[in-house]
Design a protein around this motif. Structure first.
Motif, PDB file in Angstrom:
ATOM      1  N   THR A   1      57.827 104.957  59.401  1.00 18.39           N
ATOM      2  CA  THR A   1      58.001 104.554  58.006  1.00 18.39           C
ATOM      3  C   THR A   1      59.254 103.715  57.777  1.00 18.39           C
TER       4      THR A   1
ATOM      5  N   LEU B   1      59.038 100.081  55.939  1.00 15.36           N
ATOM      6  CA  LEU B   1      59.811  99.745  54.743  1.00 15.36           C
ATOM      7  C   LEU B   1      60.752  98.572  55.009  1.00 15.36           C
ATOM      8  N   ASP B   2      61.307  98.530  56.205  1.00 14.72           N
ATOM      9  CA  ASP B   2      62.176  97.411  56.561  1.00 14.72           C
ATOM     10  C   ASP B   2      61.399  96.108  56.545  1.00 14.72           C
TER      11      ASP B   2
ATOM     12  N   ALA C   1      60.682  95.152  52.940  1.00 17.36           N
ATOM     13  CA  ALA C   1      61.882  94.662  52.269  1.00 17.36           C
ATOM     14  C   ALA C   1      62.256  93.265  52.755  1.00 17.36           C
TER      15      ALA C   1
ATOM     16  N   ALA D   1      54.113 104.127  50.964  1.00 11.03           N
ATOM     17  CA  ALA D   1      55.553 103.971  50.763  1.00 11.03           C
ATOM     18  C   ALA D   1      55.920 102.503  50.576  1.00 11.03           C
ATOM     19  N   MET D   2      55.285 101.621  51.335  1.00 12.29           N
ATOM     20  CA  MET D   2      55.542 100.190  51.185  1.00 12.29           C
ATOM     21  C   MET D   2      55.140  99.709  49.794  1.00 12.29           C
TER      22      MET D   2
ATOM     23  N   TRP E   1      57.560 100.892  47.147  1.00 10.36           N
ATOM     24  CA  TRP E   1      58.836 100.162  47.194  1.00 10.36           C
ATOM     25  C   TRP E   1      58.675  98.765  46.603  1.00 10.36           C
TER      26      TRP E   1
END
Length: 943
Positions: A386, A390-391, A394, A423-424, A427
């Motif tokens: 994860t 997410l990185d 972003a 989660a992506m 965000w």
């Protein structure tokens, strides 16, 4: 103690890189490009050498060199390995996050000096815009960190390490890493530093990150601008009279940005230490009334998927190549691009802003290979991955957030589903609520704002448009797009017009994106262009990597010409009998005031009258009927065109010209067989077989005979995973590639010669009765072919017509019919009636893998090989200097060698093309079902 290469298989995104931020190319701050020639050493494993090469004192004598940006496997004439292509399968054992010991690793060294005007204050960062797949970085012997995320930027703080001269930047790049599991993206595996490397001065008080918010209220015509900046400063837009602090909104009257009217305002962000130019486009994206709307208007995507590709440099693209892509898209009426399956070079997005293209910006993520194990161990549902997901999200959003062309963020492609994707999405929505979120694999639309599919067939698309497709309630309330459809592999795609009619009929259907933009052929002396397997790969997916609307050299394919016609933003319907033309504006935002219209009246392809047409500046969706001038003759047809300000043709229409079937039979004297020859008008025949030998002075190399075989297209062959009818395989199974001919009778009947035959494959009881009836006058020879199927035909025919061979002489071809390019039953919208000229070589379409090609549709007459050939009804003409069997046997362009015979196909009909190389097959109305048929040709020797 961990080893020095543990980072390679660590699922984390890396360490040491600065937080992601907005990307910009221009600034008042100094910068130094570190592109160019780098010292290079290739090792077979990740740990073959220690880290001593990063020391400034290291002597790289004896090393090779590579160009950066570049992939090492595309350089060195094979000394640095070779490209490898897979579509779905990982080319290494699936044991996440581990990778093989055999892990090609390239050490790169670049020595550079600072320019004389480099400031002594502030700091500096080194930015890598793209490295595949994992990199570890040192400057002057100090490790900066390591990173994964091949198509994403990574910056490192280096100001405290810089020296005026002799700086040594060392980069160790591993082909395989834990990151490779997230980058299984149906493309060549190409390691290396393939995007720019730049040293950026960061002045005291300089710009760090900023976010331009520029919305548009369509009911008032007002735009609201607010630029949030990590470092306070001022925003100026001189054209709008704007001069406000960062973070403060300002509302002014503006012209909106759309893909049709890409209005940009030049502005500037100025902080105490830096000035950054801004290109601002005012537009609002929303999900409203179940539709994707921009500036209050639903949009229709007429798009393509675009992998980055150059046949010599791989994914290392220069600005002019990117500009060429955008200009070709705009010239062919394309209005949208999905950046499959990763963020493109940021300069490409700036071009989309400038020229006007809707963009779905896709994250650098695909885990398709896990489908082979039922998605078990899929990283997107494994919490260890994860942070990396997410990185990647972003780095995509932060880099590209200031581009008005981007209307949707895509989480990635073919990665299954899981907690990481959720989660992506969460965000992204929190960071940028002003755009929508896309992901095709989320079939129930838990995390997405649009119902997206790949390769849904026409029937399903219509059900979706009608709202009777079922599924969860949320999905039924969302707009639908085909993020991939109409697989453009080889000859095709077929059925584009049928899809477009559905997109335009149902409001919920908001268009789609053809797969894909360009063939990924690798320039290769052996083959012309190489594809999977040509470099000795043990595991590969062949020419599935060549599935674009452009050939590798960026020459438009017939598929792109067809797509341009199908998605025209202006519909032109000519009613020849009424002498009117109906014009419909199919733009979403733009009226027609920017277009000029002209007309031509032609007789047999020769223009006899021309003029201009006054069309009202219709608003989107409006239609008008416009009167045409009365022609001096009534046996011709109209062509009406819409042209932009540069004279480029945007759209065209013609009225249909009925082909009157002439059933008259030619009669001329004939002689009884003498010396084994029958003479009939200008022709001579073999008395035993009935074969035509000559027409006047033209001696045939091969007599006309019934032909049903074509070299199967990629779409005929279908895809290995498809369970339905794959016609290329079935045709071979039934033996249609080896039909045998039998003469059952040669009969003289008055002034006619009749040859009765049967054609069928060995080992099968199916066949075709084919009777050839020849009549003639003094100059002309007429052939009427009557065909009747026998037996239990369970499959359509590839083609139905006759083939003959002519001696190679003058290779010029003239014809009156459809042109200028090839056309098949479901790819013929772009075929324009006219009189055309070509040479035989130019009639061939050079698909990377040779296959059936080159048919010109609706031919009334053609002149080639010393003959004029008229058809009743119109026919499809193909002419080439190799046989169908030779074409079928070829695997690359270089396998085709012109011979001494001109092989001419006169087809009464052909099977459609479809898009079954990945999508649906041929629609029922385009199938060539065996049945009784009759067609005629008249031959005459040219003077």
């Amino acid at each position: 103690m961990p080893t020095s290469i543990d980072y390679v298989t660590d699922p984390s995104p890396g360490h040491g890189a600065l937080p992601p931020r907005a990307w910009y190319a221009d600034s008042s701050a100094n910068s130094v490009s570190l592109n160019g020639t780098w010292d290079f050493r290739l090792s077979a494993t990740a740990d073959a050498h220690d880290d001593s090469f990063a020391s400034p004192a290291y002597d790289a004598d004896g090393w090779s060199s590579v160009s950066v940006p570049g992939h090492w496997v595309m350089q060195g004439d094979g000394a640095f390995g070779a490209p490898a292509y897979t579509n779905v399968l990982y080319p290494f054992p699936v044991d996440p996050p581990r990778v093989p010991d055999e892990n090609p690793t390239g050490d790169h060294l670049r020595v550079f000096d600072l320019p004389g005007d480099w400031p002594g204050d502030g700091s500096a960062v080194v930015r890598f815009d793209g490295v595949e797949s994992c990199a570890r970085v040192w400057l002057n012997g100090t490790e900066l960190g390591e990173f994964k995320g091949s198509r994403l930027p990574h910056e490192f703080e280096v100001g405290h390490l810089l020296a005026p001269t002799g700086n040594v930047l060392a980069v160790r790049v591993h082909q395989w890493s834990a990151g490779s599991y997230l980058e299984d993206q149906d493309q060549w595996w190409l390691p290396g530093i393939f995007r720019d490397v730049t040293l950026l001065h960061r002045p005291t008080g300089g710009v760090r990150d900023f976010f331009t918010h520029a919305s548009y209220e369509h009911t008032t015509g007002l735009g609201t601008l607010r630029v949030d900046s990590d470092v306070a400063g001022r925003i100026t837009v001189p054209e709008l009279g704007v001069d406000v602090p960062t973070g403060e909104p300002v509302t002014v009257a503006v012209e909106p940005w759309t893909a049709e009217t890409p209005r940009l305002y030049d502005g500037e962000l100025a902080t105490a230490g830096e000035r950054v130019p801004l290109r601002i486009g005012f537009r609002t994206v929303e999900l409203s009334d179940g539709l994707i709307k921009v500036n209050g208007t639903p949009i229709l995507f007429k798009g393509v998927n675009r992998h980055e590709w150059h046949p010599e440099h791989g994914r290392a693209l220069d600005l002019e190549t990117m500009r060429r892509d955008v200009e070709l898209m705009k010239a062919h009426n394309i209005n949208a691009v999905r950046t499959s399956h990763y963020p493109p070079h940021p300069a490409f997005l700036a071009l989309c802003d400038e020229y006007g293209l809707w963009v779905i910006d896709e994250c650098d993520l695909e885990t398709h290979g896990f489908v082979e194990q039922g998605w078990r161990d899929n990283p997107v549902d494994d919490e260890r991955w994860t942070p990396a997901l997410l990185d990647r999200a972003a780095r995509t959003v932060e880099r590209d957030k200031n581009h008005p062309s981007i209307v949707l963020w895509s989480l990635g492609n073919e990665a299954g589903t899981g907690r990481g994707l959720t989660a992506m999405a969460e965000w992204i929505r929190a960071r940028d609520p002003e755009r929508l979120v896309h992901y095709e694999g989320d079939i129930n639309c838990r995390d997405t704002d649009v119902y997206s599919r790949m390769y849904a067939d026409h029937a399903e698309v219509e059900r979706i448009g009608q709202g009777v497709d079922g599924g969860p309630e949320k999905r039924r309330r969302l707009p639908f797009i085909q993020c991939e459809y109409a697989h453009a592999m080889g000859n095709g795609p077929g059925g584009l017009a049928d899809y477009q009619r559905l997109f335009e009929k149902y409001e919920r259907l908001q268009g789609g994106f053809v797969w894909e933009w360009i063939d990924h052929g690798v320039a290769d002396e052996r083959h012309g262009y190489a594809y999977g397997g040509d470099f000795g790969e043990e595991l590969h997916d062949g020419n599935f990597v060549c599935d674009g609307l452009l050939f590798p050299d960026r020459t438009p394919s017939p598929g792109l010409i067809e797509f341009k016609k199908v998605i025209e933003p202006v519909r032109i319907a000519v009613d020849g009998a009424a002498g009117t033309v109906q014009v419909t504006n199919r733009y979403d935002f733009r009226d027609l005031s920017h277009l000029a219209f002209d007309w031509t009246y032609e007789v047999e392809g020769e223009a006899v009258e021309r003029g201009t047409l006054t069309v009202p500046p219709l608003s989107p969706g409006e239609t008008a009927d416009v009167k045409l001038s009365a022609p001096a003759t009534s046996d011709g047809y109209w062509t009406v065109r819409a042209l932009d300000g540069d004279g480029r043709e945007v759209a065209w229409g013609q009225n249909s010209v009925a082909v009157v079937r002439n059933t008259a039979t030619l009669f001329g004297g004939h002689t009884s067989p003498a010396d084994g020859v029958i003479t009939l008008g200008p022709a001579t025949f073999d008395a035993r077989t009935g074969d035509l030998r000559a027409i006047g002075d033209v001696t045939l190399a091969s007599a006309p005979r019934l032909d049903v075989w074509r070299a199967p297209t990629d779409n005929d062959d279908g895809a290995s995973w498809q369970s339905g009818e794959r016609l290329g395989l079935l045709w071979r199974k039934f033996g249609l590639h080896r039909m045998q001919h039998r003469v059952d009778g040669v009969e003289l009947d008055g002034a006619a010669l009749t040859v009765r035959t049967r054609v069928g494959p060995a080992s099968r009881d199916i066949g075709l009765r084919a009777n050839y009836r020849w009549t003639a006058d003094e100059r002309r020879l007429r052939l009427t072919v009557s065909v009747a199927p026998e037996g239990d035909w369970r499959i359509p025919l590839p083609r139905l017509g006759v083939r003959l061979g002519l001696p190679v002489g003058d290779l010029g071809v003239r014809w009156f019919g459809g042109g200028p390019g090839e056309a098949y039953p479901d790819t013929r919208d772009a075929a324009r009636l006219g009189r055309w000229e070509s040479d035989v070589a130019a009639l061939h379409t050079p698909y990377v893998r040779p296959q059936e090609n080159g048919a010109r549709a609706d031919v009334r007459w053609a002149e080639l090989g010393g003959l004029r050939i008229e058809g009743e009804p119109a026919y499809a003409l193909t002419a080439r200097r190799w046989t169908t069997q030779q074409l079928d046997a070829a695997t690359h362009r270089t396998d085709l060698t012109p011979g001494d015979t001109l092989w001419v196909h006169l087809d009464h009909s052909q099977q459609g093309i479809g898009t079954q190389s990945c999508g649906p097959g041929v629609l029922p109305q385009y199938r060539l079902t065996p049945g009784p048929a009759e067609f005629s040709f008249t031959f005459e020797q040219l003077a």
